[in-house]
Scaffold this active site. Structure first.
Site, PDB file in Angstrom:
ATOM      1  N   GLU A 345       0.848  -1.184   0.000  1.00 56.18           N
ATOM      2  CA  GLU A 345       0.000   0.000   0.000  1.00 56.18           C
ATOM      3  C   GLU A 345       0.889   1.241   0.000  1.00 56.18           C
ATOM      4  O   GLU A 345       1.974   1.242   0.616  1.00 56.18           O
ATOM      5  CB  GLU A 345      -0.920   0.005   1.208  1.00 56.18           C
ATOM      6  CG  GLU A 345      -0.197   0.384   2.457  1.00 56.18           C
ATOM      7  CD  GLU A 345      -0.925   0.026   3.738  1.00 56.18           C
ATOM      8  OE1 GLU A 345      -1.412  -1.108   3.849  1.00 56.18           O
ATOM      9  OE2 GLU A 345      -0.957   0.880   4.619  1.00 56.18           O
ATOM     10  N   HIS A 430      -0.539  -6.452  11.574  1.00 55.22           N
ATOM     11  CA  HIS A 430      -1.439  -7.527  11.130  1.00 55.22           C
ATOM     12  C   HIS A 430      -1.148  -8.856  11.836  1.00 55.22           C
ATOM     13  O   HIS A 430      -0.788  -9.830  11.181  1.00 55.22           O
ATOM     14  CB  HIS A 430      -1.303  -7.728   9.617  1.00 55.22           C
ATOM     15  CG  HIS A 430      -1.656  -6.538   8.798  1.00 55.22           C
ATOM     16  ND1 HIS A 430      -1.320  -6.413   7.462  1.00 55.22           N
ATOM     17  CD2 HIS A 430      -2.339  -5.403   9.113  1.00 55.22           C
ATOM     18  CE1 HIS A 430      -1.774  -5.257   6.998  1.00 55.22           C
ATOM     19  NE2 HIS A 430      -2.378  -4.622   7.981  1.00 55.22           N
ATOM     20  N   ASN A 468      -4.405  -6.706   3.378  1.00 57.37           N
ATOM     21  CA  ASN A 468      -4.811  -6.242   4.710  1.00 57.37           C
ATOM     22  C   ASN A 468      -5.938  -7.148   5.216  1.00 57.37           C
ATOM     23  O   ASN A 468      -6.852  -7.469   4.459  1.00 57.37           O
ATOM     24  CB  ASN A 468      -5.280  -4.797   4.621  1.00 57.37           C
ATOM     25  CG  ASN A 468      -4.340  -3.968   3.771  1.00 57.37           C
ATOM     26  OD1 ASN A 468      -4.238  -4.198   2.570  1.00 57.37           O
ATOM     27  ND2 ASN A 468      -3.651  -3.052   4.359  1.00 57.37           N
TER      28      ASN A 468
HETATM   29  P1  FAE Z   1      -9.039  -6.878  17.214  1.00 59.83           P
HETATM   30  O1  FAE Z   1      -9.652  -5.935  16.248  1.00 59.83           O
HETATM   31  O2  FAE Z   1      -7.617  -6.695  17.566  1.00 59.83           O
HETATM   32  O3  FAE Z   1      -9.928  -6.806  18.538  1.00 59.83           O
HETATM   33  C1  FAE Z   1      -9.578  -7.458  19.719  1.00 59.83           C
HETATM   34  C2  FAE Z   1     -10.224  -6.709  20.875  1.00 59.83           C
HETATM   35  O4  FAE Z   1     -10.147  -7.512  22.038  1.00 59.83           O
HETATM   36  C3  FAE Z   1      -9.523  -5.391  21.209  1.00 59.83           C
HETATM   37  O5  FAE Z   1     -10.491  -4.378  21.320  1.00 59.83           O
HETATM   38  C4  FAE Z   1      -8.845  -5.664  22.552  1.00 59.83           C
HETATM   39  O6  FAE Z   1      -8.763  -4.528  23.397  1.00 59.83           O
HETATM   40  C5  FAE Z   1      -9.759  -6.713  23.152  1.00 59.83           C
HETATM   41  N1  FAE Z   1      -9.093  -7.611  24.100  1.00 59.83           N
HETATM   42  C6  FAE Z   1      -7.914  -8.233  23.960  1.00 59.83           C
HETATM   43  N2  FAE Z   1      -7.631  -9.006  25.034  1.00 59.83           N
HETATM   44  C7  FAE Z   1      -8.708  -8.862  25.881  1.00 59.83           C
HETATM   45  C8  FAE Z   1      -9.024  -9.401  27.164  1.00 59.83           C
HETATM   46  N3  FAE Z   1      -8.189 -10.257  27.777  1.00 59.83           N
HETATM   47  N4  FAE Z   1     -10.169  -9.021  27.756  1.00 59.83           N
HETATM   48  C9  FAE Z   1     -11.013  -8.151  27.142  1.00 59.83           C
HETATM   49  N5  FAE Z   1     -10.760  -7.611  25.913  1.00 59.83           N
HETATM   50  C10 FAE Z   1      -9.623  -7.971  25.298  1.00 59.83           C
HETATM   51  O7  FAE Z   1      -9.217  -8.381  16.743  1.00 59.83           O
HETATM   52  N6  FAE Z   1      -6.304  -4.175   8.635  1.00 59.83           N
HETATM   53  C11 FAE Z   1      -6.893  -3.967   7.441  1.00 59.83           C
HETATM   54  O8  FAE Z   1      -7.535  -4.871   6.900  1.00 59.83           O
HETATM   55  N7  FAE Z   1      -6.787  -2.757   6.813  1.00 59.83           N
HETATM   56  C12 FAE Z   1      -6.074  -1.716   7.349  1.00 59.83           C
HETATM   57  O9  FAE Z   1      -6.027  -0.623   6.773  1.00 59.83           O
HETATM   58  C13 FAE Z   1      -5.408  -1.934   8.593  1.00 59.83           C
HETATM   59  N8  FAE Z   1      -4.650  -0.958   9.158  1.00 59.83           N
HETATM   60  C14 FAE Z   1      -4.160  -1.133  10.432  1.00 59.83           C
HETATM   61  C15 FAE Z   1      -3.507  -0.076  11.063  1.00 59.83           C
HETATM   62  C16 FAE Z   1      -3.109  -0.193  12.392  1.00 59.83           C
HETATM   63  C17 FAE Z   1      -2.395   0.946  13.067  1.00 59.83           C
HETATM   64  C18 FAE Z   1      -3.371  -1.408  13.105  1.00 59.83           C
HETATM   65  C19 FAE Z   1      -2.977  -1.552  14.548  1.00 59.83           C
HETATM   66  C20 FAE Z   1      -4.009  -2.459  12.471  1.00 59.83           C
HETATM   67  C21 FAE Z   1      -4.410  -2.339  11.143  1.00 59.83           C
HETATM   68  N9  FAE Z   1      -5.081  -3.376  10.491  1.00 59.83           N
HETATM   69  C22 FAE Z   1      -5.608  -3.182   9.244  1.00 59.83           C
HETATM   70  C23 FAE Z   1      -5.281  -4.677  11.136  1.00 59.83           C
HETATM   71  C24 FAE Z   1      -6.711  -4.884  11.652  1.00 59.83           C
HETATM   72  O10 FAE Z   1      -7.141  -3.770  12.397  1.00 59.83           O
HETATM   73  C25 FAE Z   1      -6.733  -6.169  12.480  1.00 59.83           C
HETATM   74  O11 FAE Z   1      -6.371  -7.235  11.624  1.00 59.83           O
HETATM   75  C26 FAE Z   1      -8.097  -6.446  13.085  1.00 59.83           C
HETATM   76  O12 FAE Z   1      -8.503  -5.392  13.925  1.00 59.83           O
HETATM   77  C27 FAE Z   1      -8.074  -7.749  13.876  1.00 59.83           C
HETATM   78  O13 FAE Z   1      -9.392  -8.073  14.226  1.00 59.83           O
HETATM   79  P2  FAE Z   1      -9.697  -9.098  15.387  1.00 59.83           P
HETATM   80  O14 FAE Z   1     -11.154  -9.331  15.440  1.00 59.83           O
HETATM   81  O15 FAE Z   1      -8.805 -10.269  15.235  1.00 59.83           O
END
Ligand code: FAE
Length: 496
Positions: A345, A430, A468
């Site tokens: 990207e 990621h 992504n």
């Molecule tokens: P996630 O969204 O990480 O959610 C997990 C949640 O569980 C979080 O809110 C945590 O606070 C919570 N949690 C964790 N442990 C506990 C616990 N013990 N008790 C209670 N709560 C807890 O999981 N992906 C894209 O496709 N496109 C993009 O443009 C992109 N840009 C990104 C930019 C940044 C800066 C970052 C950090 C990530 C980016 N990603 C992007 C990756 C994407 O946000 C990531 O793959 C997903 O958010 C993962 O989704 P999950 O449902 O696995």
């Protein structure tokens, strides 16, 4: 339900639509109302930016070898966290909506052949027929108007990178987004408050972005069956003799003061705490003997999606522009390269001054995988991943960007990542894997060894999506939930 990111949000919507009362425990804050309703931008970050740290930890902090991006801050339940392991750091979102609060909104559907390769137990045609379209519709994915892209100021930086990629014979593609491109256009016109054009992204967007709290989670809340408890970090999972699960959670306030240790009971438990969170919870449960029957596969198959960041120095006559959209809209697609597939990207550098810097986040196909172990002394998961395992990703990024540099007589930037390193792959945005589908779980996310225990997030995907990942995580959760609802769930079960 633990967590509130993509996987958890899908599960919450589908369960509550079916009339199942659902309690969601999220360790971060709610950012869509109340005291912490607004985010800070990247140019002057404050305590809202970072999860309990004395100083911000921006991914791209160095410019001309000076740390210009980071600030000393007050410890607070900010929205972006960086989890540091020995040779890898992982950025994650904290708050209701998980990663959707902090990510770049790029909503990319993976390639069919690569999905089939990484998730062989999945019916690929059905994914593209049913679950990807469903996920994209619920997430509010939109495409940029190509005519506007050609003339706007916000993407001059992307047009320059496109020209340079084409000169090297490489293909480019527009990247769909969950940032509202119509809103972005109005930002540039000056008719609405700026967000993507005010350097808002990794510490949250005050406008324009369709994060999960506005899409899946809002819809789930509207059913009346979803309750969300924030600032609750689940630490332990136990199985009771009657087959119910008991969760132990620490409740804190936004300054980190422990308010109490709470216990919750449920007869059905969905883990959506992300690759790091869900893996750690299950590892701890296995290694402390609370869920001893969990598979030895728990903790395996982790990857950082081959992430590599790099910058190129442009000639003085090739300006990238002072006004840059913080939401990327263009990718260089070299995934067909037989030796070094890359999807990169074109990333913004929204600092408000001309930098002559072209920045990229390359996603590569790195076959190396890490593994988590449980560290009793710190009561946490440790990632076994060495810098050497990142080398295939660097080799791939270098092969593509050497071509671009050769064709344009440009060079890499050596001032961005500490020392004189032109490539940065010691962090990832990621994280994927740890509780891999059809290994640590069955083919639908049911955790092996226990009934009524499910994983629904990025932990299911074995380390790589080639693009992504959030569209893939969302669509996979849709697929799994459809099956679980049909086969396992009776409405009107409850939590206590
Ligand atoms: P996630 O969204 O990480 O959610 C997990 C949640 O569980 C979080 O809110 C945590 O606070 C919570 N949690 C964790 N442990 C506990 C616990 N013990 N008790 C209670 N709560 C807890 O999981 N992906 C894209 O496709 N496109 C993009 O443009 C992109 N840009 C990104 C930019 C940044 C800066 C970052 C950090 C990530 C980016 N990603 C992007 C990756 C994407 O946000 C990531 O793959 C997903 O958010 C993962 O989704 P999950 O449902 O696995």
């Amino acid at each position: 339900m633990i967590g509130s990111g993509y996987g958890a949000a899908v599960a919450a919507l589908r369960l509550t639509e079916a009339g199942v009362p659902t309690l969601m425990l999220e360790m971060g804050q709610s950012w869509s109302g109340g005291a912490s309703a607004s985010f800070c931008g990247m140019r002057s970050p404050d305590e809202r930016s970072t999860w309990f740290a004395e100083r911000t930890r921006a991914p791209l902090s160095s410019f001309l070898w000076m740390d210009l991006a980071n600030r000393t801050i007050r410890r607070h339940a900010g929205v972006l966290d960086r989890v540091d392991f020995d040779e890898m750091s992982v950025y994650v979102g904290r708050g209701v909506g998980g990663g959707s609060l902090v990510n770049g909104a790029m909503a990319v559907t993976p390639r069919r052949d690569y999905l089939a390769e990484t998730l062989p137990c999945v019916d690929v045609p059905e994914m593209y027929r049913t679950h990807f379209p469903r996920a994209r519709a619920e997430l509010g994915v939109n495409e940029i108007d190509p005519d506007w892209f050609e003339t706007c100021r916000s993407y001059a930086y992307a047009r320059l990178s496109r020209k340079q990629a084409h000169r090297a014979g490489l293909a480019t593609t527009f990247v769909p987004s969950v940032y509202d491109f119509d809103y972005l256009r109005r930002e540039e016109e000056g008719s609405v408050p700026r967000s993507a054009l005010a350097a808002e992204v990794i510490y949250g967007n005050n406008h324009g972005k369709r994060s999960l709290d506005q899409t899946y989670l809002a819809a789930a809340l509207r059913t009346g069956y979803l309750t969300i408890r924030t600032l609750h970090e689940v630490r332990e999972i136990e199985l009771e003799p009657d087959g119910r699960y008991t969760l132990t959670a620490r409740e804190i306030d936004a300054e980190g003061t422990l308010l109490g240790v709470r216990r919750f009971g449920t007869d059905r438990l969905f883990l959506g705490a992300g690759s790091l969170g869900s893996t750690e919870l299950l590892l701890r449960a296995r290694e402390t003997g609370r869920l001893p029957g969990l598979s030895t596969e728990v903790g395996r198959g982790w990857g950082g999606n081959g992430n590599v960041m790099l910058g190129r120095a442009n000639h003085l006559w090739n300006t990238t522009g002072r006004l840059q959209s913080a939401m990327p809209a263009l990718g260089i697609d070299n995934w067909d390269d037989p030796e070094h597939p890359v999807f990169a990207e074109v990333a913004p550098v929204p600092v408000g001054v001309e930098t002559w810097l072209s920045l990229y986040l390359a996603i590569t196909r790195n076959p190396e995988r890490g593994r988590f172990s449980y560290d009793l002394a710190t009561d946490s998961a440790r990632l076994c991943w060495s810098a050497a395992q990142g080398q295939p990703a660097i080799d791939a990024a270098k092969a593509t960007f050497d071509r671009i540099n050769r064709a344009n007589r440009t060079i890499y930037r050596y001032d961005l990542f500490g020392g004189t390193r032109p490539f940065e792959n010691r962090f990832t945005y990621h994280p994927l894997g740890g509780v891999v589908l059809d290994k640590a779980t069955d083919a639908y996310g049911r955790v092996r060894g226990y009934r009524n225990l499910y994983v629904t997030d990025g932990a299911l995907i074995p380390g790589s999506t080639g693009v992504n990942p959030f569209v893939t995580i969302t669509a996979l959760a849709e697929r799994n939930l459809e099956r679980v609802l049909a086969e396992d769930v009776q409405p009107a079960r409850s939590f206590s």
